[in-house]
Design a protein around this motif. Sequence first.
Motif, PDB file in Angstrom:
ATOM      1  N   ALA A 175     -12.282  28.214 -32.598  1.00 39.71           N
ATOM      2  CA  ALA A 175     -11.194  29.211 -32.213  1.00 39.71           C
ATOM      3  C   ALA A 175      -9.850  28.813 -32.224  1.00 39.71           C
ATOM      4  CB  ALA A 175     -11.815  29.700 -30.767  1.00 39.71           C
ATOM      5  N   VAL A 176      -9.192  29.668 -33.166  1.00 39.61           N
ATOM      6  CA  VAL A 176      -7.444  29.393 -33.016  1.00 39.61           C
ATOM      7  C   VAL A 176      -6.732  30.279 -32.525  1.00 39.61           C
ATOM      8  CG1 VAL A 176      -5.818  28.501 -34.420  1.00 39.61           C
ATOM      9  CG2 VAL A 176      -7.922  27.562 -34.971  1.00 39.61           C
TER      10      VAL A 176
ATOM     11  N   ASN B  84      -4.127  40.124 -34.409  1.00 38.49           N
ATOM     12  CA  ASN B  84      -3.082  40.140 -33.535  1.00 38.49           C
ATOM     13  C   ASN B  84      -2.152  38.863 -34.166  1.00 38.49           C
ATOM     14  OD1 ASN B  84      -3.756  42.533 -32.438  1.00 38.49           O
ATOM     15  ND2 ASN B  84      -4.463  41.484 -30.456  1.00 38.49           N
ATOM     16  N   GLY B  85      -1.250  38.335 -33.408  1.00 37.15           N
ATOM     17  CA  GLY B  85      -0.375  37.189 -34.102  1.00 37.15           C
ATOM     18  C   GLY B  85       0.459  37.735 -35.069  1.00 37.15           C
ATOM     19  N   THR B  86       1.006  36.860 -35.608  1.00 35.11           N
ATOM     20  CA  THR B  86       1.841  37.014 -36.835  1.00 35.11           C
ATOM     21  C   THR B  86       1.487  36.516 -38.281  1.00 35.11           C
ATOM     22  OG1 THR B  86       3.815  37.178 -35.498  1.00 35.11           O
ATOM     23  CG2 THR B  86       4.404  37.159 -37.687  1.00 35.11           C
ATOM     24  N   SER B  87       1.273  35.108 -37.932  1.00 28.82           N
ATOM     25  CA  SER B  87       0.776  34.208 -39.157  1.00 28.82           C
ATOM     26  C   SER B  87       0.435  32.765 -38.586  1.00 28.82           C
ATOM     27  CB  SER B  87       2.080  34.076 -40.209  1.00 28.82           C
ATOM     28  OG  SER B  87       3.112  33.288 -39.274  1.00 28.82           O
ATOM     29  N   ILE B  88       0.016  32.373 -39.690  1.00 23.83           N
ATOM     30  CA  ILE B  88      -0.703  30.696 -39.480  1.00 23.83           C
ATOM     31  C   ILE B  88      -0.270  30.080 -40.674  1.00 23.83           C
ATOM     32  CG2 ILE B  88      -2.697  29.220 -39.316  1.00 23.83           C
ATOM     33  CD1 ILE B  88      -4.152  31.343 -37.722  1.00 23.83           C
TER      34      ILE B  88
ATOM     35  N   THR C  68      -1.261  37.466 -40.836  1.00 30.70           N
ATOM     36  CA  THR C  68      -2.545  37.686 -40.025  1.00 30.70           C
ATOM     37  C   THR C  68      -3.354  38.592 -41.047  1.00 30.70           C
ATOM     38  OG1 THR C  68      -1.499  37.242 -37.926  1.00 30.70           O
ATOM     39  CG2 THR C  68      -3.584  38.365 -37.985  1.00 30.70           C
ATOM     40  N   ALA C  69      -2.759  39.607 -41.520  1.00 26.55           N
ATOM     41  CA  ALA C  69      -3.453  40.817 -42.277  1.00 26.55           C
ATOM     42  C   ALA C  69      -4.392  40.060 -43.577  1.00 26.55           C
ATOM     43  CB  ALA C  69      -2.528  41.634 -42.778  1.00 26.55           C
ATOM     44  N   ALA C  70      -3.829  38.745 -43.930  1.00 31.37           N
ATOM     45  CA  ALA C  70      -4.685  38.227 -45.145  1.00 31.37           C
ATOM     46  C   ALA C  70      -5.690  37.087 -44.517  1.00 31.37           C
ATOM     47  CB  ALA C  70      -3.603  37.390 -45.764  1.00 31.37           C
ATOM     48  N   LEU C  71      -5.739  36.949 -43.170  1.00 31.61           N
ATOM     49  CA  LEU C  71      -6.567  36.044 -42.766  1.00 31.61           C
ATOM     50  C   LEU C  71      -7.953  36.627 -42.287  1.00 31.61           C
ATOM     51  CD1 LEU C  71      -4.022  34.210 -40.278  1.00 31.61           C
ATOM     52  CD2 LEU C  71      -5.214  33.407 -42.373  1.00 31.61           C
ATOM     53  N   THR C  72      -8.776  37.026 -43.556  1.00 31.17           N
ATOM     54  CA  THR C  72     -10.042  37.797 -43.384  1.00 31.17           C
ATOM     55  C   THR C  72     -11.151  36.899 -43.450  1.00 31.17           C
ATOM     56  OG1 THR C  72     -10.151  37.993 -45.900  1.00 31.17           O
ATOM     57  CG2 THR C  72      -9.242  39.934 -44.529  1.00 31.17           C
TER      58      THR C  72
ATOM     59  N   ARG D  87      -3.911  20.549 -38.232  1.00 30.70           N
ATOM     60  CA  ARG D  87      -3.012  21.393 -37.221  1.00 30.70           C
ATOM     61  C   ARG D  87      -2.999  22.567 -37.680  1.00 30.70           C
ATOM     62  NH1 ARG D  87       3.095  21.217 -36.235  1.00 30.70           N
ATOM     63  NH2 ARG D  87       3.208  21.992 -34.029  1.00 30.70           N
ATOM     64  N   TYR D  88      -2.823  23.784 -36.949  1.00 29.90           N
ATOM     65  CA  TYR D  88      -2.825  25.134 -36.967  1.00 29.90           C
ATOM     66  C   TYR D  88      -1.808  25.440 -36.345  1.00 29.90           C
ATOM     67  CZ  TYR D  88      -7.889  24.045 -38.076  1.00 29.90           C
ATOM     68  OH  TYR D  88      -8.912  23.503 -38.366  1.00 29.90           O
ATOM     69  N   VAL D  89      -0.738  26.002 -37.222  1.00 30.72           N
ATOM     70  CA  VAL D  89       0.737  26.358 -36.473  1.00 30.72           C
ATOM     71  C   VAL D  89       0.760  27.851 -36.493  1.00 30.72           C
ATOM     72  CG1 VAL D  89       3.068  26.282 -36.630  1.00 30.72           C
ATOM     73  CG2 VAL D  89       1.742  24.426 -37.467  1.00 30.72           C
ATOM     74  N   VAL D  90       0.577  28.360 -35.406  1.00 31.71           N
ATOM     75  CA  VAL D  90       0.315  29.809 -35.114  1.00 31.71           C
ATOM     76  C   VAL D  90       1.814  30.677 -34.525  1.00 31.71           C
ATOM     77  CG1 VAL D  90      -0.966  31.705 -33.832  1.00 31.71           C
ATOM     78  CG2 VAL D  90      -2.167  29.728 -34.553  1.00 31.71           C
ATOM     79  N   ALA D  91       2.048  31.424 -35.101  1.00 31.08           N
ATOM     80  CA  ALA D  91       3.138  32.237 -34.838  1.00 31.08           C
ATOM     81  C   ALA D  91       2.500  33.492 -34.057  1.00 31.08           C
ATOM     82  CB  ALA D  91       4.010  33.076 -35.877  1.00 31.08           C
ATOM     83  N   GLY D  92       2.918  33.816 -32.786  1.00 31.81           N
ATOM     84  CA  GLY D  92       2.282  34.614 -32.059  1.00 31.81           C
ATOM     85  C   GLY D  92       1.132  34.148 -31.363  1.00 31.81           C
ATOM     86  N   THR D  93       0.256  35.284 -30.860  1.00 33.74           N
ATOM     87  CA  THR D  93      -0.932  34.893 -30.115  1.00 33.74           C
ATOM     88  C   THR D  93      -2.073  35.644 -30.757  1.00 33.74           C
ATOM     89  OG1 THR D  93       0.258  34.194 -28.051  1.00 33.74           O
ATOM     90  CG2 THR D  93      -2.086  34.595 -28.025  1.00 33.74           C
ATOM     91  N   MET D  94      -2.845  34.964 -31.225  1.00 38.24           N
ATOM     92  CA  MET D  94      -4.347  35.403 -32.005  1.00 38.24           C
ATOM     93  C   MET D  94      -5.107  35.719 -30.831  1.00 38.24           C
ATOM     94  SD  MET D  94      -3.467  35.508 -35.133  1.00 38.24           S
ATOM     95  CE  MET D  94      -2.487  34.777 -36.390  1.00 38.24           C
ATOM     96  N   ASN D  95      -5.872  36.956 -31.131  1.00 40.73           N
ATOM     97  CA  ASN D  95      -6.938  37.153 -29.910  1.00 40.73           C
ATOM     98  C   ASN D  95      -8.204  36.964 -30.423  1.00 40.73           C
ATOM     99  OD1 ASN D  95      -7.363  39.416 -31.478  1.00 40.73           O
ATOM    100  ND2 ASN D  95      -6.928  40.956 -29.505  1.00 40.73           N
ATOM    101  N   ALA D  96      -8.535  36.527 -31.903  1.00 40.73           N
ATOM    102  CA  ALA D  96      -9.726  36.503 -32.639  1.00 40.73           C
ATOM    103  C   ALA D  96      -9.214  35.465 -33.896  1.00 40.73           C
ATOM    104  CB  ALA D  96     -10.320  37.626 -33.008  1.00 40.73           C
ATOM    105  N   GLY D  97     -10.139  34.702 -34.295  1.00 38.75           N
ATOM    106  CA  GLY D  97     -10.177  33.787 -35.421  1.00 38.75           C
ATOM    107  C   GLY D  97     -10.759  32.529 -35.326  1.00 38.75           C
ATOM    108  N   LYS D  98     -11.493  32.232 -36.239  1.00 47.97           N
ATOM    109  CA  LYS D  98     -12.164  30.611 -36.235  1.00 47.97           C
ATOM    110  C   LYS D  98     -12.180  30.180 -37.458  1.00 47.97           C
ATOM    111  CE  LYS D  98     -15.463  31.739 -32.482  1.00 47.97           C
ATOM    112  NZ  LYS D  98     -17.131  31.821 -31.907  1.00 47.97           N
ATOM    113  N   VAL D  99     -12.114  28.848 -37.489  1.00 52.38           N
ATOM    114  CA  VAL D  99     -11.967  28.204 -38.789  1.00 52.38           C
ATOM    115  C   VAL D  99     -12.860  27.019 -38.728  1.00 52.38           C
ATOM    116  CG1 VAL D  99     -10.153  26.480 -40.028  1.00 52.38           C
ATOM    117  CG2 VAL D  99      -9.302  28.433 -38.879  1.00 52.38           C
TER     118      VAL D  99
END
Length: 143
Positions: free
Chosen positions: A14-15, A51-55, A81-85, A109-121
């Motif tokens: 989870a990121v 949510n969040g902005t980007s990674i 984020t919209a492209a992180l499907t 390393r996962y560089v996140v802009a904003g705060t995600m509330n879902a997403g796994k890698v």
Amino acid sequence: MITDKLLRVSEDQAVTTTAYSSETIDLGTARDVGEGTALYMNFALTEAFANGTSITFEVVTSANANLSSHDVIGSSATILTAALTLGKNIVVRINPDIAGKGKRYLGARYVVAGTMNAGKVTADVVETIGDGQKYYASGFTVA
């Protein structure tokens, strides 16, 4: 694309904020990693991000197992984020000068802009890229 459990640095991790991979690969002190062969890190999204902005997805090396004081040896573009499907793969080429960095551990390393509330890698070091874009004619039989 063939994966190897020993070359996996994240499994359904989870990121939600900027973070390092949950695992590292110990390169030892005298290895020629991928000598003569292009290597990649495949970041497979096993849960869509929300949510969040980007990674930005980075491949890093460090003298420390926790990847602190890292060097970036490969990086994706910043992905909105919209492209992180779910099911999307992001592939980052690993710099062939990895041995010249003199660092023992390899990870992500996962560089996140904003705060995600879902997403796994799930992230693996691979030799070939599985782009999933192969199309073949239908209606034939293999005997």
